[in-house]
Design a protein around this motif. Structure first.
Motif, mmCIF file in Angstrom:
data_model
loop_
_atom_site.group_PDB
_atom_site.id
_atom_site.type_symbol
_atom_site.label_atom_id
_atom_site.label_comp_id
_atom_site.label_asym_id
_atom_site.label_seq_id
_atom_site.Cartn_x
_atom_site.Cartn_y
_atom_site.Cartn_z
ATOM 1 N N ASN A 203 2.334 1.626 -3.520
ATOM 2 C CA ASN A 203 1.299 2.091 -4.448
ATOM 3 C C ASN A 203 0.991 3.568 -4.244
ATOM 4 O O ASN A 203 0.752 4.308 -5.199
ATOM 5 C CB ASN A 203 0.037 1.260 -4.276
ATOM 6 C CG ASN A 203 0.183 -0.138 -4.859
ATOM 7 O OD1 ASN A 203 1.032 -0.363 -5.725
ATOM 8 N ND2 ASN A 203 -0.624 -1.066 -4.401
ATOM 9 N N GLY A 204 0.980 4.003 -2.976
ATOM 10 C CA GLY A 204 0.777 5.430 -2.720
ATOM 11 C C GLY A 204 1.882 6.277 -3.313
ATOM 12 O O GLY A 204 1.626 7.345 -3.888
ATOM 13 N N ALA B 251 0.831 -1.210 0.000
ATOM 14 C CA ALA B 251 0.000 0.000 0.000
ATOM 15 C C ALA B 251 0.864 1.258 0.000
ATOM 16 O O ALA B 251 0.559 2.242 -0.690
ATOM 17 C CB ALA B 251 -0.932 -0.009 1.209
ATOM 18 N N SER B 252 1.972 1.239 0.736
ATOM 19 C CA SER B 252 2.869 2.400 0.751
ATOM 20 C C SER B 252 3.523 2.607 -0.610
ATOM 21 O O SER B 252 3.628 3.743 -1.097
ATOM 22 C CB SER B 252 3.944 2.209 1.830
ATOM 23 O OG SER B 252 3.361 2.089 3.112
ATOM 24 N N GLN C 249 1.377 6.441 -7.093
ATOM 25 C CA GLN C 249 0.307 7.371 -7.452
ATOM 26 C C GLN C 249 0.779 8.818 -7.383
ATOM 27 O O GLN C 249 0.460 9.630 -8.268
ATOM 28 C CB GLN C 249 -0.894 7.159 -6.529
ATOM 29 C CG GLN C 249 -1.644 5.862 -6.793
ATOM 30 C CD GLN C 249 -2.779 5.659 -5.808
ATOM 31 O OE1 GLN C 249 -2.758 6.167 -4.688
ATOM 32 N NE2 GLN C 249 -3.798 4.912 -6.223
ATOM 33 N N ARG C 250 1.546 9.143 -6.346
ATOM 34 C CA ARG C 250 2.058 10.516 -6.234
ATOM 35 C C ARG C 250 3.042 10.827 -7.362
ATOM 36 O O ARG C 250 3.031 11.935 -7.923
ATOM 37 C CB ARG C 250 2.720 10.717 -4.868
ATOM 38 C CG ARG C 250 1.742 10.669 -3.696
ATOM 39 C CD ARG C 250 2.390 11.140 -2.407
ATOM 40 N NE ARG C 250 3.456 10.261 -1.966
ATOM 41 C CZ ARG C 250 3.273 9.197 -1.191
ATOM 42 N NH1 ARG C 250 2.043 8.863 -0.801
ATOM 43 N NH2 ARG C 250 4.295 8.452 -0.805
#
Length: 415
Positions: A179-180, A176-177, A183-184
């Motif tokens: 992927n975040g 999840a980190s 995205q940024r």
């Protein structure tokens, strides 16, 4: 290692205490009248003999025996007949004394053997435990290795999110980190692309107007000093216009997300002929021999503008660095499953320390010729990556020649 040493020491001490218990049990039998003194008692091992010595019948001539009978009742260490012994002294109800003894060397040998047999299974189990631990760790980290391979194999602009399906729940926060972060990064890259495209597009109109005004000034009767300044102005405007066109081309390649499999079929040899024909006047004006060494049918899947832009930037770069009277050769042919595009020029080549950076945007190196801005080869690399191909650059050294060789390999398609 430390655990094995501690286990060995513990087993050795337990074996010594067990042998002391044997001495105590034999002494109890003697004191109860079940055994008589003056003989050796043998167990399973003949070397593990135990002596039963009665003071009433034992000789008193030696100093060792005198020191032995001078000891108090209980377990003690003594010497008899020149050999160290472990002895247990007891006194009967009638006041007579007896001793149960065993050589210290025999006791230590028995204790060492028992300790070794105790530690041996543990020592044999350690490699098995290490192997099992390595297998468990490898299986546990296998999803992480797959994720690392996925990230390493991606293009620099591929911001697809990592999958969480079939992944251990312990890795979900980490994924999840990541992927975040992806995205940024994708948001920042999109903002940068939009800014470059919009800025270049908005600047085209005023630059075009300035170019027209500069062209109009060429027809006006001006002093020679003014004409020189107008010439410098026209060169600056031309360089700016070229920069804007390259920025727009770079933005289009960055924004394009079409799948290479879904693209139409394009004949690379026909595109190459058109591009070379369009650049022949410029090459002729500079006395440069531009032409094909080999042209064979080669088909690729691509948008029509992509191979044209690729070849135009390669030839434009070669023209910029090839001096008057030089030569630029081109090849287009099929090699197995690849369509090959090869360009060679007779320029100065690229410094060895810079050849790994020539695909970086705005990198121009030591030889900065013409109005280039360092985006041509960067656009070439973007196009080749989008088409699933590869590009190699090398300085030519064979036959005393100098210059740069660019070899582009693209996946060939069926016509």
């Amino acid at each position: 290692m430390i655990g094995g040493l501690l286990g060995y020491h513990w087993a050795f001490s337990e074996a010594i205490e067990m042998q002391d218990s044997v001495l105590i049990q034999i002494a109890g039998l003697v004191q109860g009248g079940s055994l008589t003194g003056g003989r050796a008692l043998h167990g399973v091992d003949l070397d593990a003999e135990v002596w039963l010595i009665d003071q009433a019948t034992a000789p008193q001539a030696s100093e060792d025996d005198a020191r032995l009978w001078s000891l108090k009742d209980g377990l003690a260490l003594a010497v008899r007949n020149g050999q160290p012994i472990r002895v247990l002294l007891r006194t009967r109800a009638d006041g007579a004394r007896f001793a149960v003894a065993q050589r210290t060397s025999v006791r230590d040998e028995i204790a060492s053997d028992m300790a070794f047999r105790t530690v041996l299974p543990i020592a044999a189990l350690i490699p098995c435990l290490l192997l099992v631990t390595a297998i468990v760790i490898a299986r546990s980290l296998r999803p992480m290795v797959h994720l690392a391979g996925d990230l390493d194999g991606r293009r620099a602009d591929d911001m697809t999110l990592l999958p969480t399906a079939q992944m251990p729940s312990e890795l979900h926060p980490f994924i999840a980190s990541i992927n975040g972060l992806l995205q940024r990064m994708r948001l920042l890259m999109d903002q940068q692309r939009r800014f470059v495209a919009e800025a270049a597009h908005e600047l085209r109109t005023p630059i075009t107007a300035l170019s027209l005004q500069a062209e109009n000034l060429a027809a006006v009767d001006l002093p020679s000093s003014a004409r020189d300044r107008v010439g410098s102005l026209r060169q600056g405007i031309g360089r700016t216009r070229h920069l804007l066109e390259q920025l727009l081309a770079l933005a289009r390649q960055d924004a394009g997300q079409a799948d290479a499999v879904a693209m139409p079929v394009v004949r690379l040899d026909d595109v190459a002929k058109e591009v070379v024909a369009g650049l022949l006047p410029e090459a002729a004006s500079r006395g440069i021999d531009l032409g094909f060494v080999l042209v064979e049918p080669a088909v690729v899947r691509s948008e029509a503008v992509m191979p044209a832009a690729l070849l135009r930037n390669l030839l434009d770069n070669a023209l910029r660095f090839t001096s008057q009277g030089g030569r630029i050769d081109a090849w287009v042919y099929r090699d197995g499953d690849a369509a090959i595009l090869q360009i060679e020029d007779s320029g100065p080549g690229v410094a060895p320390e810079e050849i790994g950076r020539i695909f970086e945007p705005f990198f121009r190196g030591q030889h900065q010729e013409g109005d280039g801005v360092g985006l041509g080869l960067s656009i070439v690399k973007r196009i080749v990556d989008r088409l699933g191909g590869s590009v190699e650059v090398a300085n030519m050294t064979e036959g005393g020649r100098t210059g740069l060789r660019v070899l582009v390999k693209l996946p060939a398609a069926t016509a």
